[in-house]
Scaffold this active site. Sequence first.
Site, PDB file in Angstrom:
ATOM      1  N   GLU A 332     -14.074  43.318   2.295  1.00 15.75           N
ATOM      2  CA  GLU A 332     -13.661  41.952   1.909  1.00 15.75           C
ATOM      3  C   GLU A 332     -12.270  41.587   2.414  1.00 15.75           C
ATOM      4  O   GLU A 332     -11.479  40.969   1.700  1.00 15.75           O
ATOM      5  CB  GLU A 332     -13.771  41.801   0.380  1.00 15.75           C
ATOM      6  CG  GLU A 332     -15.217  41.922  -0.075  1.00 15.75           C
ATOM      7  CD  GLU A 332     -15.412  41.967  -1.588  1.00 15.75           C
ATOM      8  OE1 GLU A 332     -14.416  41.868  -2.335  1.00 15.75           O
ATOM      9  OE2 GLU A 332     -16.574  42.090  -2.018  1.00 15.75           O
ATOM     10  N   GLU A 439     -25.804  43.594   0.266  1.00 15.34           N
ATOM     11  CA  GLU A 439     -25.781  43.684  -1.204  1.00 15.34           C
ATOM     12  C   GLU A 439     -26.655  42.604  -1.847  1.00 15.34           C
ATOM     13  O   GLU A 439     -26.300  42.067  -2.893  1.00 15.34           O
ATOM     14  CB  GLU A 439     -24.336  43.553  -1.725  1.00 15.34           C
ATOM     15  CG  GLU A 439     -23.367  44.531  -1.095  1.00 15.34           C
ATOM     16  CD  GLU A 439     -21.954  44.444  -1.659  1.00 15.34           C
ATOM     17  OE1 GLU A 439     -21.758  43.879  -2.752  1.00 15.34           O
ATOM     18  OE2 GLU A 439     -21.042  44.943  -0.989  1.00 15.34           O
TER      19      GLU A 439
END
Length: 455
Positions: A332, A439
Site C-alpha cells: 500500500e 484479496e
Amino acid sequence: MKNINNGFFLCMLLLLWCFVHSGISIDPFSPSDSLKTECVMKPPRSSETKGLLQFSRSVEDDSDEEWKIDGSGSIREMTQRIQLHEGNIYSFSAWVKLREGNNKKVGVVFRTENGRFVHGGEVRAKKRCWTLLKGGIVPDVSGSVDIFFESDDKEAKISASDVSLKQFSKQEWKLKQDQLIEKIRKSKVRFEVTYQNKTAVKGAVISIEQTKPSFLLGCAMNFRILQSEGYRNWFASRFKITSFTNEMKWYTTEKERGHENYTAADSMLKFAEENGILVRGHTVLWDDPLMQPTWVPKIEDPNDLMNVTLNRINSVMTRYKGKLTGWDVVNENVHWDYFEKMLGANASSSFYNLAFKLDPDVTMFVNEYNTIENRVEVTATPVKVKEKMEEILAYPGNMNIKGAIGAQGHFRPTQPNLAYMRSALDTLGSLGLPIWLTEVDMPKCPNQEVYIEEF
Ligand SMILES: *[C@@H]1O[C@H](CO)[C@@H](O)[C@H](O)[C@H]1NC(C)=O
Ligand SMILES: *[C@@H]1O[C@H](CO)[C@@H](O)[C@H](O)[C@H]1NC(C)=O
Ligand SMILES: *[C@@H]1O[C@H](CO)[C@@H](O)[C@H](O)[C@H]1NC(C)=O
Ligand SMILES: *[C@@H]1O[C@H](CO)[C@@H](O)[C@H](O)[C@H]1NC(C)=O
C-alpha cells in the site's frame, strides 16, 4: 464520492452532446484498442457500431475539431442528460487532449440523480497528442446521469473527441467475455499415443480427469489452520495458492524489538508445501503508519529506524528465499508513505532494490486497494498505481525486477462497476506486467454470489 471536492476539480463539457446512432466507438473488449492509446497524433477511426447507444459530436465530421471544456473548477449543469437503465453495462470512451499543461489526470465522472458521483475511468492526458480515456458505469437504479470530465488540475482545458457510450446487456457482456476466454485462455491440445517403436496405437482411448483447477484460485489462510484438521482438508482440496492473513507481517514476526518468531508462518508454509499450495508472501513492509509493530513508531532516530527496517527485510526475505511465488514488498505504498516520510522519498524504491538483491527470482508486487473496485477513490487509482510501479522500476538497479500489480479488490456490497474494472485492468495492463487480484472480498448482500461471479 462525498469527498470529491477535496482538492479535486471537475471540469465540464460545453453542451455539445447529441444523439446519433452511428459513428466512432471503441470496443471495450478489443485488446488491440488498449495498445497505442497513450499518445497518438490522430485518433484511429473504428467502424464498430451495431446495436449500440452512441453519443458523438458529429457523425460524418472527419476533422479534428475539438470539444472545449470549461476549466472553472466547479460543476455546472448540462442540458443533455443521458438515461441509463438498471441491469445494463455502459462502456465509455473518448479521446482526450490537453489544451494547457501536460500529463494531467483526466477522468470521466457520472453524476446520478441523487447527486452521487461515480468515477468512470481516468488517464494521464497529454498536450500534443490524444489519449484514449475508457471506463463506464453499471447503474444500480435506472435514471438519468450527467457526464463530466474531471481533472486534478483546476486550470485544465481539455479537448475531447469521439466521445461514446455503449450499452451492453449483462448477457451481451458475458458473451463477449466468453468469446475472449475461448480465444485467449483456451487452446487445442493433440494427443499422440504410440508404441516405443513410434507406430501409432490404433483405437487408443484417452481419459482425462481434472483433479484441481489450473487457474490460480486462492484463499487467505490464517494460523487456525494449524489447529483444525477440518480447515486443512477443506483448504487443501480447493486451493492452489494462498497468502497468510497476518502471520508473515512484521507486527507478527517481531512483536518485540529483536525477538523474532516465525513459528506460525513456518508451520503454515510447511503445510502449504506438503499440499502443493503456492504461497504469495504478504508482506515484507507496510507503508501504513498504523500497521507497524507497536515499538517501531516510537523510534525517532531515522538511522535507527533504517537499521531495524533493513534488518526486517533481510530477515524475512532470506528466510523464505526461493519458497514463495511473490512478495508484497512495501504494501500500500500509493495510499501511504510512512517509510518515505521517515527515511526519504526513495524509501520504497530502495527497499524493492534490496529485496531484488536478496531474492532476484521472486515476483515483487505493488499491492493496493480501491484500484479496480472503484470506491471513493482518488489516491490509488489505476493511473497512480501504474506510475508507482514505473517509479520503482526506474530506480537505479531495479530495471530487471519481476514486477507485478496486486489489486486487492475489497468490493462493496453493491453492483460492481464492470466497465470501470475493464478500463482499470487495461491501464494497469499497459505496464506489460502480471496483474493479480490479491484479496478479493465482498460483504454479504442479496446478490453477493452474482456480483462475485461478475467480477
Ligand atoms: C511396433 O510395436 C508394436 C507393439 O509392440 C507392434 O505391434 C508393431 O508391429 C511394431 N511396428 C513396427 C513397424 O515395428
Ligand atoms: C512463538 O509463536 C508461537 C505462536 O505462533 C508461540 O506458541 C510461541 O510461544 C512463541 N515463542 C516465543 C519464544 O515467544
Ligand atoms: C540495529 O538494531 C539492532 C537491534 O534491532 C541492534 O542489535 C544493533 O546494534 C543496531 N545496529 C546499529 C548500528 O544501530
Ligand atoms: C531518488 O532517485 C532518483 C533516481 O531514480 C534520484 O534522481 C533522486 O535524487 C533520488 N532522491 C533521493 C532523495 O534520494
